[in-house]
Design an enzyme around this catalytic site. Structure first.
Site, PDB file in Angstrom:
ATOM      1  NE  ARG A  80     -33.449 -19.917 -17.890  1.00  0.00           N
ATOM      2  CZ  ARG A  80     -34.160 -20.479 -16.920  1.00  0.00           C
ATOM      3  NH1 ARG A  80     -35.307 -19.937 -16.574  1.00  0.00           N
ATOM      4  NH2 ARG A  80     -33.738 -21.557 -16.291  1.00  0.00           N
TER       5      ARG A  80
ATOM      6  CB  CYS B 152     -51.673 -11.344 -14.664  1.00  0.00           C
ATOM      7  SG  CYS B 152     -52.988 -12.570 -14.668  1.00  0.00           S
TER       8      CYS B 152
ATOM      9  CG  PHE C  96     -39.910  -9.824 -26.515  1.00  0.00           C
ATOM     10  CD1 PHE C  96     -39.307  -8.639 -26.909  1.00  0.00           C
ATOM     11  CD2 PHE C  96     -41.202 -10.084 -26.951  1.00  0.00           C
ATOM     12  CE1 PHE C  96     -39.972  -7.743 -27.722  1.00  0.00           C
ATOM     13  CE2 PHE C  96     -41.876  -9.197 -27.765  1.00  0.00           C
ATOM     14  CZ  PHE C  96     -41.256  -8.023 -28.148  1.00  0.00           C
TER      15      PHE C  96
ATOM     16  CG  ASP D 145      -2.164   0.841   1.034  1.00  0.00           C
ATOM     17  OD1 ASP D 145      -3.251   0.259   0.834  1.00  0.00           O
ATOM     18  OD2 ASP D 145      -2.059   2.092   1.048  1.00  0.00           O
TER      19      ASP D 145
ATOM     20  CE  LYS E 260     -55.810  -7.581 -14.488  1.00  0.00           C
ATOM     21  NZ  LYS E 260     -55.827  -7.502 -12.998  1.00  0.00           N
TER      22      LYS E 260
END
Length: 438
Positions: free
Chosen positions: A259, A268, A262, A30, A271
């Site tokens: 995954r 469901c 698209f 360091d 909405k």
């Protein structure tokens, strides 16, 4: 193994302690003489339960020492781990000045060495950093060739503050990104005694894995907080809700839906996202993550359209129209939206979907198809082979097994655009394949 560790902050100090505890010889390096003095006294430069005991043990048995002499540390080791910080710039980009400085130091020393040395980047860096920044500096300063004269690898860390020792000893996985197999072999030997799978990938994949994990963790925290805020506003304990949500290991906490591919659709999800975000807004509850979901979903449809548009061909076969395979449900199908855009831009479009063909004549969705999307349904063709033959571009839209078989035997000369992840590579020298996320 003889290892030099550059950067004795959080990651470097923990790695130094854990590696010496497993019998390796470690030189901590360091620029801060204060940190080096602490290490050489067996004291931890950071607050981390259990670390100081490991450092004291390493100093006592002679396996650990610290130095500010970069060159001496490199010459005395076979592997150099870069653990320096990568702070954010004001614009949000990653600051690489510390990594660049260490790489120059290592490169200059390698110029005069004959032994093969392996450089391992443990610092968190964006994909492409090792290829475009680290390796060029090392090669320029050393006059040698990466992967031939010296090894290069990425080894992202998954250490959490306050549990870092346990995380090191019991990792969920060990990720190795390798430029050359010899470097991967060295790291595999270093970690093979840990009870965790060792995953070897190309360097850029390993770099991306680290960021993906961190961003996913941040997303989970933000999601839970927004759900909790909405729950409280409607008089519900958000903790009770999330406790039950997390019990579902089949869908909620699993590989399912994780995954790349698209956009989502159906009767469901769209909405319910809209309904919950509307309720949150009506209650003056801010939910920026949830608010972004529909915009992001819309963006993925646009990404698919732009993939098609980029190929300058006008005859398109869209394989799949329902929002998922095995159903005739077209409600809010992103493939319908994609078809609408293609029609609007004047593409010659043929559509094949076995389930929708059936629904067009017999199914419960007949009225929906005829009243809502008659212009799209008129493009449906029951002859799959004819649809393929007429097209220049084949779009794999859902995971119907018929399309998987087609993907493995893609006709020569056709451009295949895969939205669902069927294909890994072109099936012939003339067939071309492009995935929406790969």
């Amino acid at each position: 193994m003889r290892i030099s560790i550059f950067g004795l902050g959080y990651v470097g100090a923990v790695c130094a302690g854990c590696l010496t505890a497993r019998g390796h010889e470690v030189i901590g390096v360091d620029v801060s003489s204060t940190k080096i003095d602490l290490i050489n006294q067996g004291k931890s430069p950071i607050v981390e339960p259990g670390l100081e005991a490991l450092l004291q043990q390493g100093i006592a048995n002679g396996r650990l020492r610290g130095t500010t002499d970069f060159a001496e540390a490199i010459r005395a080791s076979d592997v150099s781990m870069i653990c320096v910080g990568t702070p954010s710039k004001k614009n949000g980009d990653l600051g690489l000045e510390y990594i660049e400085s260490v790489c120059r130091e290592i490169g200059y020393v390698l110029r005069d060495t004959t032994r093969r040395h392996t450089i391992v980047v443990r610092s968190t860096v964006l994909p492409g950093t090792v290829k475009n920044v680290v390796i060029p500096i090392l090669e320029d300063c050393s006059g040698k060739k990466a992967g031939v004269d010296f090894g290069v690898a990425v080894n992202p860390e998954f250490l959490r503050e306050s549990t870092a020792i346990k995380d090191y000893d019991q990792p969920p996985m060990t990720v190795i990104g390798e430029l050359d197999s010899a470097s991967g072999d060295i790291l595999q030997a270093l970690y093979e005694e840990l009870d965790a799978p060792i995953i070897r990938k190309p360097i850029e994949v390993a770099e991306m894995i680290k960021y993906t994990c961190n961003v996913w963790h941040a997303t989970k925290v933000t999601f839970a907080n927004e759900i909790g805020n909405i729950a409280k506003a409607v008089g519900v304990d958000g903790r009770e809700v999330m406790d039950v949500v997390c019990q579902d290991k089949v869908l909620n906490l699993s590989q399912y839906y994780m995954r790349p591919g698209f956009a989502f659709g159906g009767s469901c999800l769209p909405k319910d996202v809209r309904a919950l975000t509307y309720r949150a807004a009506s209650l003056d509850v801010r939910a920026p993550l949830l608010d972004s979901l529909m915009r992001s979903n819309e963006s993925q449809v646009q990404n698919a359209f732009e993939l098609i548009e980029a190929h300058d061909k006008r005859k398109v076969a869209l394989l799949g129209l329902s929002f998922k395979a095995g159903t005739d449900d077209l409600r809010e199908s992103p493939l319908v939206e994609l078809a609408e855009r293609l029609i609007g831009k004047g593409y010659q479009l043929d559509i094949y979907d076995e389930n929708v063909q059936y629904a067009r004549v017999h199914g419960a969705n007949k009225d929906y198809i005829e009243s809502k999307i008659p212009h799209v349904s008129s493009l449906l063709n029951a002859n799959l082979q004819q649809v393929i033959d007429n097209a220049d571009i084949i779009v794999l839209g859902n995971r119907d097994e018929q399309f998987r078989a087609l993907a493995l035997q893609a006709p020569a000369g056709k451009q295949v655009i895969d939205l669902v992840g069927f294909m890994n590579k072109p099936t012939s020298t003339t067939a071309r394949t492009e995935g929406i996320c790969w």
